[in-house]
Design an enzyme around this catalytic site. Structure first.
Site, mmCIF file in Angstrom:
data_model
loop_
_atom_site.group_PDB
_atom_site.id
_atom_site.type_symbol
_atom_site.label_atom_id
_atom_site.label_comp_id
_atom_site.label_asym_id
_atom_site.label_seq_id
_atom_site.Cartn_x
_atom_site.Cartn_y
_atom_site.Cartn_z
ATOM 1 C CD GLU A 34 1.176 2.138 7.008
ATOM 2 O OE1 GLU A 34 2.145 1.318 7.150
ATOM 3 O OE2 GLU A 34 0.466 2.661 7.848
ATOM 4 N NE ARG A 259 15.127 -1.992 4.682
ATOM 5 C CZ ARG A 259 13.759 -1.528 4.717
ATOM 6 N NH1 ARG A 259 12.945 -2.477 4.849
ATOM 7 N NH2 ARG A 259 13.355 -0.346 4.651
ATOM 8 C CE LYS A 269 6.528 4.473 3.875
ATOM 9 N NZ LYS A 269 5.338 3.813 3.747
#
Ligand code: ATP
Ligand code: MG
Length: 554
Positions: A34, A259, A269
């Site tokens: 994104e 992850r 982020k």
């Protein structure tokens, strides 16, 4: 790109099986960021995994921007992400934006409404949350759930036309309010946002939700293996529902892996953005940031990051990788590549009283003793030099083998010097040393007369090139980011940056941005691409030399 043997992992095994069984004939993966921030080391994991899997099986990888949230997204981020992926060494076959498919997504949503599988809801966000139930209690149906197809089609068209305010209405999938999987309790698939989109401008005031858009994008692009992190595992049934109910021709499949987490490293982020916005750091590419651009500016090579990703593997269980492992791989990568040189970070002047005034001699030194092919360099030596302040102690503790009054040490690539006298300022600080040298002891001369226990580095004072050195420590200590009870901003390491001013050898005066060196005893450094100039060299320390880290045995 280098051809390293592929490391087996469970996702790779799935690809092999799917190819063998003819379920797919070409692997198509995607990296779907994104554009709401810069990429970090966690993203690099996903990039390496997706691109390398497709490469290995002669498939292809798309770069896709998941730009469905106009409020947080920006073209600055789009450009930075592209640069980072390229720098890591990967080329996407095709570039997509989710926003390219807004019309198609809208049409698929209309299809759902026509099939009685979606409805416009007037409940507020809070009410929807209340009605959703919990893990132990089923949800409650919205009073608007049974609107007619005609009414839903009309309201959805009016949502698109901008007749309603943000939050006034949403479109929801009509699945099962009692499902044990909360993600299937009529998830919202469209919301109203009167916001300017960085690509579609003001064309839309309704935007698809990520969980609806993502499977559609995968299907439209012909993605075969949609690889994501484990948090999305519970979304998989909805992913499959969307592909099926929207009657997508191509059927992609989602696979999840754990992850990447790294000790003392923020991989969110949102939190990285906070560090930038609160000016804790000097932008997204601050060398302390675990962003790809920060790591690059710090001096990490793309190769070291790729090796790190390959060696840390892919699994489905939670784990945290030691940050020292990444440091290990940059040392390994630079060991044979980086020229050795001397830099004095905190200088102390030394006058060699028996060295002829005005004389300068050039000493030979290897550029990289571990890689003789790199040849030799010449280092000037004369009567005045700089050494490191902490290579001298007036009253040394036991086992201190460097300079102290009456002691002799070797100057790297030069001579033995002996400390004869100490010069102090009015406050008693040592400001200069007077030493003598022994001409017989020149490096490489085969001198065997006597031995000294310490070798220290130095820079000739007359030829010294001033330089700034930036030394780093982790921004966050003790993995504070995992602690949900306090703001991670409270755990900032106040000593994460130390700036010192010293000197480097004069053969470095033309060092260019991103040149990498190993400073004798100090570690690996990178010429800062933003602040270093011909008049003022700035070096970022990538890593120090020593590490107690050993790679886990395979
Ligand atoms: P963040 O949690 O930092 O906001 P994100 O997952 O929201 O990250 P996206 O831009 O959506 O950020 O991520 C793009 C891709 O990178 C996704 O497929 C995501 O799964 C993957 N990714 C993000 N962080 C990690 C990580 N730590 N390890 C592995 N993959 C990751
Ligand atoms: Mg995300």
């Amino acid at each position: 790109m280098e051809n390293k043997p592929a490391v087996s992992n469970f996702i790779r095994n799935i690809l092999v099986e799917d190819l063998e069984q003819g379920k797919v004939d070409k692997i198509v993966t995607r990296f779907p960021p994104e554009p709401n921030g810069y990429l970090h080391i966690g993203h690099a994991k996903s990039i390496c995994l997706n691109f390398e899997l497709a490469d290995e099986f002669k498939g292809r990888t798309h770069l896709r921007f998941d730009d469905t949230n106009p409020l947080k997204e920006d073209t600055e981020f789009v450009e930075a992400i592209k640069e980072d992926v390229k720098w890591l060494g990967y080329e996407w076959e095709q570039l997509f934006f989710a926003s390219d498919f807004f019309e198609e997504m809208y049409n698929r949503a209309v299809l759902l409404i026509k099939k009685g599988k979606a409805y416009v809801d007037d409940l507020s966000v809070d009410e929807i949350r209340e009605y959703r139930g919990t893990l132990t209690e089923p949800g409650k149906e919205s009073p608007y759930r049974n609107r007619s197809v005609e009414e839903n089609l009309d309201l959805f068209a009016r949502m698109r036309n901008g007749e309603f305010k943000d939050g006034e209405k949403v479109l929801r999938a009509k699945i099962d309010m009692a499902s044990p999987n909360i993600n299937l309790r009529d998830p919202v698939i469209y919301r109203i946002a009167h916001a300017h989109h960085h690509r579609t401008g003001d064309a839309w005031c309704i935007y698809p939700m990520y969980a609806f858009a993502h499977p559609l994008e995968d299907a439209i692009e012909g993605i075969t293996h949609s690889i994501c992190t484990l948090e999305f595992e519970d979304q998989r049934p909805f992913y499959d529902w969307v592909v099926r109910e929207c009657e997508m021709e191509h059927v992609p499949h989602q696979y999840e892996f754990a992850r990447l987490n790294v000790t003392n490293t923020v991989t969110s982020k949102r939190k990285l953005k906070l560090l930038v916005d609160e000016k804790v750091v000097d932008g997204w590419d601050d060398p302390r940031m675990p962003t790809i651009s920060g790591l690059r500016r710090r001096g990490y090579t793309a190769e070291s990051i790729r090796t790190f990703m390959r060696e840390t593997g892919v699994s489905r269980s939670y784990s945290v990788v030691d940050e020292k492992m990444l440091e290990h791989f940059i040392r390994e990568d630079l060991k044979l590549k980086a020229p050795r040189t001397m830099g004095v970070l905190r200088p102390l002047k030394v006058v060699i009283t028996n060295y002829p005034e005005g004389q300068v001699e050039m000493l030979d030194a290897e550029i990289n003793p571990e890689n003789p092919e790199m040849g030799t360099r010449q280092i000037p030596f004369s009567r005045e030099i700089y050494i490191e302040q902490d290579d001298f102690m007036e009253t040394p503790p036991p086992k201190y083998f460097r300079l102290f009054p009456g002691n002799e040490v070797r100057l790297k690539n030069a001579y033995f010097i002996k400390c004869e006298d100490v010069v102090k300022d009015a406050d008693g600080n040592v400001i200069e040393l007077h030493c003598t040298y022994d001409p017989e002891t020149k490096s490489g001369s085969g001198f065997t007369g006597r031995k000294v226990k310490g070798t220290i580095h130095w820079v000739d004072a007359k030829h010294a090139v001033p330089a700034e050195f930036r030394l780093y420590e982790p921004l966050i200590l003790d993995d504070a980011e995992e602690d949900e009870n306090s703001s991670f901003l409270d755990h900032i390491n106040q000593n994460s940056l130390e700036v010192v001013h010293g000197f480097v050898e004069d053969n470095m005066k033309d060092a260019q941005a991103h040149d990498k060196f190993q400073f004798f005893r100090h570690g690996y450094f990178n010429v800062d691409p933003k602040h270093s100039t011909k008049d003022k060299l700035v070096f970022n320390r990538i890593v120090s030399l020593k590490s107690s880290f050993e790679l886990p045995k395979a």
